[in-house]
Design a protein around this motif. Structure first.
Motif, PDB file in Angstrom:
ATOM      1  N   ARG A   1      55.431  28.461  72.479  1.00 41.54           N
ATOM      2  CA  ARG A   1      56.149  29.672  72.090  1.00 41.54           C
ATOM      3  C   ARG A   1      56.113  30.728  73.193  1.00 41.54           C
ATOM      4  N   ALA A   2      54.992  30.849  73.864  1.00 36.46           N
ATOM      5  CA  ALA A   2      54.904  31.814  74.960  1.00 36.46           C
ATOM      6  C   ALA A   2      55.860  31.443  76.087  1.00 36.46           C
ATOM      7  N   THR A   3      55.916  30.151  76.405  1.00 39.06           N
ATOM      8  CA  THR A   3      56.802  29.698  77.476  1.00 39.06           C
ATOM      9  C   THR A   3      58.260  29.911  77.101  1.00 39.06           C
ATOM     10  N   LEU A   4      58.619  29.540  75.873  1.00 36.88           N
ATOM     11  CA  LEU A   4      60.010  29.685  75.453  1.00 36.88           C
ATOM     12  C   LEU A   4      60.404  31.151  75.332  1.00 36.88           C
ATOM     13  N   ALA A   5      59.485  32.005  74.892  1.00 37.21           N
ATOM     14  CA  ALA A   5      59.783  33.440  74.830  1.00 37.21           C
ATOM     15  C   ALA A   5      60.100  33.976  76.219  1.00 37.21           C
ATOM     16  N   GLY A   6      59.358  33.527  77.227  1.00 37.60           N
ATOM     17  CA  GLY A   6      59.629  33.945  78.598  1.00 37.60           C
ATOM     18  C   GLY A   6      60.981  33.466  79.084  1.00 37.60           C
ATOM     19  N   VAL A   7      61.313  32.219  78.756  1.00 38.41           N
ATOM     20  CA  VAL A   7      62.620  31.672  79.138  1.00 38.41           C
ATOM     21  C   VAL A   7      63.729  32.463  78.449  1.00 38.41           C
ATOM     22  N   TYR A   8      63.568  32.706  77.159  1.00 38.70           N
ATOM     23  CA  TYR A   8      64.617  33.401  76.401  1.00 38.70           C
ATOM     24  C   TYR A   8      64.852  34.812  76.940  1.00 38.70           C
ATOM     25  N   SER A   9      63.779  35.536  77.232  1.00 35.63           N
ATOM     26  CA  SER A   9      63.945  36.898  77.737  1.00 35.63           C
ATOM     27  C   SER A   9      64.660  36.908  79.082  1.00 35.63           C
TER      28      SER A   9
ATOM     29  N   THR B   1      75.510  31.646  82.953  1.00 33.68           N
ATOM     30  CA  THR B   1      74.331  31.773  82.092  1.00 33.68           C
ATOM     31  C   THR B   1      73.891  30.413  81.592  1.00 33.68           C
ATOM     32  N   ARG B   2      74.849  29.589  81.202  1.00 34.62           N
ATOM     33  CA  ARG B   2      74.516  28.238  80.728  1.00 34.62           C
ATOM     34  C   ARG B   2      73.793  27.455  81.822  1.00 34.62           C
ATOM     35  N   ALA B   3      74.279  27.548  83.050  1.00 36.84           N
ATOM     36  CA  ALA B   3      73.638  26.839  84.151  1.00 36.84           C
ATOM     37  C   ALA B   3      72.235  27.384  84.402  1.00 36.84           C
ATOM     38  N   PHE B   4      72.098  28.709  84.329  1.00 41.61           N
ATOM     39  CA  PHE B   4      70.789  29.338  84.508  1.00 41.61           C
ATOM     40  C   PHE B   4      69.824  28.871  83.423  1.00 41.61           C
ATOM     41  N   LEU B   5      70.291  28.837  82.177  1.00 37.88           N
ATOM     42  CA  LEU B   5      69.467  28.366  81.065  1.00 37.88           C
ATOM     43  C   LEU B   5      69.016  26.932  81.289  1.00 37.88           C
ATOM     44  N   GLU B   6      69.915  26.075  81.694  1.00 38.72           N
ATOM     45  CA  GLU B   6      69.568  24.670  81.893  1.00 38.72           C
ATOM     46  C   GLU B   6      68.539  24.503  83.009  1.00 38.72           C
ATOM     47  N   ARG B   7      68.634  25.324  84.043  1.00 39.44           N
ATOM     48  CA  ARG B   7      67.632  25.256  85.120  1.00 39.44           C
ATOM     49  C   ARG B   7      66.268  25.688  84.610  1.00 39.44           C
ATOM     50  N   ARG B   8      66.242  26.749  83.793  1.00 36.68           N
ATOM     51  CA  ARG B   8      64.966  27.225  83.264  1.00 36.68           C
ATOM     52  C   ARG B   8      64.335  26.174  82.337  1.00 36.68           C
ATOM     53  N   ILE B   9      65.146  25.518  81.526  1.00 39.21           N
ATOM     54  CA  ILE B   9      64.618  24.484  80.642  1.00 39.21           C
ATOM     55  C   ILE B   9      64.100  23.308  81.460  1.00 39.21           C
ATOM     56  N   ASP B  10      64.803  22.960  82.533  1.00 42.20           N
ATOM     57  CA  ASP B  10      64.324  21.890  83.417  1.00 42.20           C
ATOM     58  C   ASP B  10      62.964  22.250  84.004  1.00 42.20           C
ATOM     59  N   ASP B  11      62.806  23.507  84.401  1.00 44.21           N
ATOM     60  CA  ASP B  11      61.523  23.954  84.943  1.00 44.21           C
ATOM     61  C   ASP B  11      60.414  23.796  83.900  1.00 44.21           C
TER      62      ASP B  11
ATOM     63  N   ARG C   1      71.568  30.999  69.866  1.00 38.94           N
ATOM     64  CA  ARG C   1      71.016  32.338  69.593  1.00 38.94           C
ATOM     65  C   ARG C   1      71.785  33.404  70.357  1.00 38.94           C
ATOM     66  N   LEU C   2      72.172  33.114  71.579  1.00 34.60           N
ATOM     67  CA  LEU C   2      72.984  34.055  72.343  1.00 34.60           C
ATOM     68  C   LEU C   2      74.350  34.237  71.690  1.00 34.60           C
ATOM     69  N   ASP C   3      74.918  33.140  71.209  1.00 29.05           N
ATOM     70  CA  ASP C   3      76.231  33.197  70.573  1.00 29.05           C
ATOM     71  C   ASP C   3      76.206  34.057  69.316  1.00 29.05           C
ATOM     72  N   LEU C   4      75.052  34.120  68.657  1.00 34.16           N
ATOM     73  CA  LEU C   4      74.915  34.912  67.434  1.00 34.16           C
ATOM     74  C   LEU C   4      74.725  36.394  67.714  1.00 34.16           C
TER      75      LEU C   4
ATOM     76  N   LEU D   1      60.548  38.777  70.468  1.00 29.63           N
ATOM     77  CA  LEU D   1      60.747  37.622  71.352  1.00 29.63           C
ATOM     78  C   LEU D   1      59.956  36.422  70.851  1.00 29.63           C
ATOM     79  N   TRP D   2      58.709  36.681  70.474  1.00 31.57           N
ATOM     80  CA  TRP D   2      57.868  35.607  69.941  1.00 31.57           C
ATOM     81  C   TRP D   2      58.498  35.019  68.687  1.00 31.57           C
ATOM     82  N   GLY D   3      59.057  35.885  67.836  1.00 27.71           N
ATOM     83  CA  GLY D   3      59.681  35.417  66.606  1.00 27.71           C
ATOM     84  C   GLY D   3      60.853  34.485  66.868  1.00 27.71           C
ATOM     85  N   THR D   4      61.642  34.781  67.896  1.00 34.79           N
ATOM     86  CA  THR D   4      62.761  33.904  68.242  1.00 34.79           C
ATOM     87  C   THR D   4      62.251  32.553  68.717  1.00 34.79           C
ATOM     88  N   ALA D   5      61.250  32.571  69.589  1.00 35.27           N
ATOM     89  CA  ALA D   5      60.680  31.311  70.070  1.00 35.27           C
ATOM     90  C   ALA D   5      60.085  30.506  68.918  1.00 35.27           C
ATOM     91  N   ASP D   6      59.427  31.191  68.004  1.00 34.41           N
ATOM     92  CA  ASP D   6      58.829  30.522  66.848  1.00 34.41           C
ATOM     93  C   ASP D   6      59.916  29.928  65.955  1.00 34.41           C
TER      94      ASP D   6
END
Length: 225
Positions: free
Chosen positions: A144-152, A169-179, A91-94, A120-125
């Motif tokens: 969806r609420a959790t993923l919207a928070g991560v995405y933002s 950013t990739r490392a930050f994303l992976e840490r957030r997903i791990d959380d 999604r970031l790449d797009l 944001l909700w639409g992206t998570a959905d």
């Protein structure tokens, strides 16, 4: 399939406005300049983008979500955490960082905050639907609420990241997903405790995900509100 003439005009206006956004901002001035480029009345943009810059931001964002949905349809299988990470990264790449930065400025205005939250909700959905999520209970909302928070959070980090290939950013994303996955693991363990499921049902029984009941939540208002 041939595009509907009105949709074609809307897309041409959007494409023309995008060229003016770096100079005019994401606003009515960009729309007016786009209309002039196309030989249309200067106020024509408001017909297709009734909230000016906010409508431009919404259209660009939703087109990105549509492209992500198409990508997810052919995405390879794998671990759920890897698939979520790859979906957010795609999604970031797009997205165009400069357009995202301009959109963020517009959507941060108080009158546009609800629209920003819906986007944001639409992206998570889009991501969860693309991954085949079939939940119809409170998990539909919590995922969806959790993923919207991560995405933002990841988008904000991405906008300020100047590392090669945006590796930070990739490392930050992976840490957030791990959380997030850690939280999901704790929730799964908690559900095994006798009585927890019943208490959860009592506490959240008024919530209904789409398709769970006939009186489910109404669709969110469109941009014109």
């Amino acid at each position: 399939m041939t595009a509907h003439p009105q949709q074609d005009t809307k897309q041409r206006l959007l494409d023309a406005a995008i060229l003016h956004i770096p100079f005019e901002g994401m606003n009515d001035r960009a729309l007016a300049a786009a209309a002039r480029d196309l030989g249309l009345p200067e106020d024509a943009g408001r017909v297709w983008f009734p909230r000016g810059g906010a409508s431009i931001a919404a259209e660009i964002h939703r087109q990105g979500d549509a492209a992500l949905a198409a990508w997810l349809a052919d995405a390879p299988a794998g671990r759920i955490r890897d698939r979520i990470t790859d979906a957010v990264w795609k999604r970031l790449d797009l997205a165009d960082p400069e357009l995202v930065r301009a959109a963020a400025s517009v959507l941060a205005l108080p009158q546009n905050s609800a629209l920003g939250a819906r986007l944001l909700w639409g992206t998570a959905d889009t991501i969860w639907n693309g991954l085949g999520d079939r939940s119809r209970d409170v998990n539909w909302y919590s995922k969806r609420a959790t993923l919207a928070g991560v995405y933002s959070a990841v988008v904000l980090y991405w906008l300020g990241d100047h590392s090669a290939g945006r590796a930070d950013t990739r490392a930050f994303l992976e840490r957030r997903i791990d959380d997030v996955m850690g939280i999901e693991k704790m929730k799964a363990q908690a559900r095994k405790i006798p009585g927890v499921e019943a208490l959860t049902a009592l506490a959240t029984g008024w919530i209904r995900a789409p398709g769970a009941a006939e009186d489910g939540p109404a669709t969110a208002a469109e941009d014109a509100r």
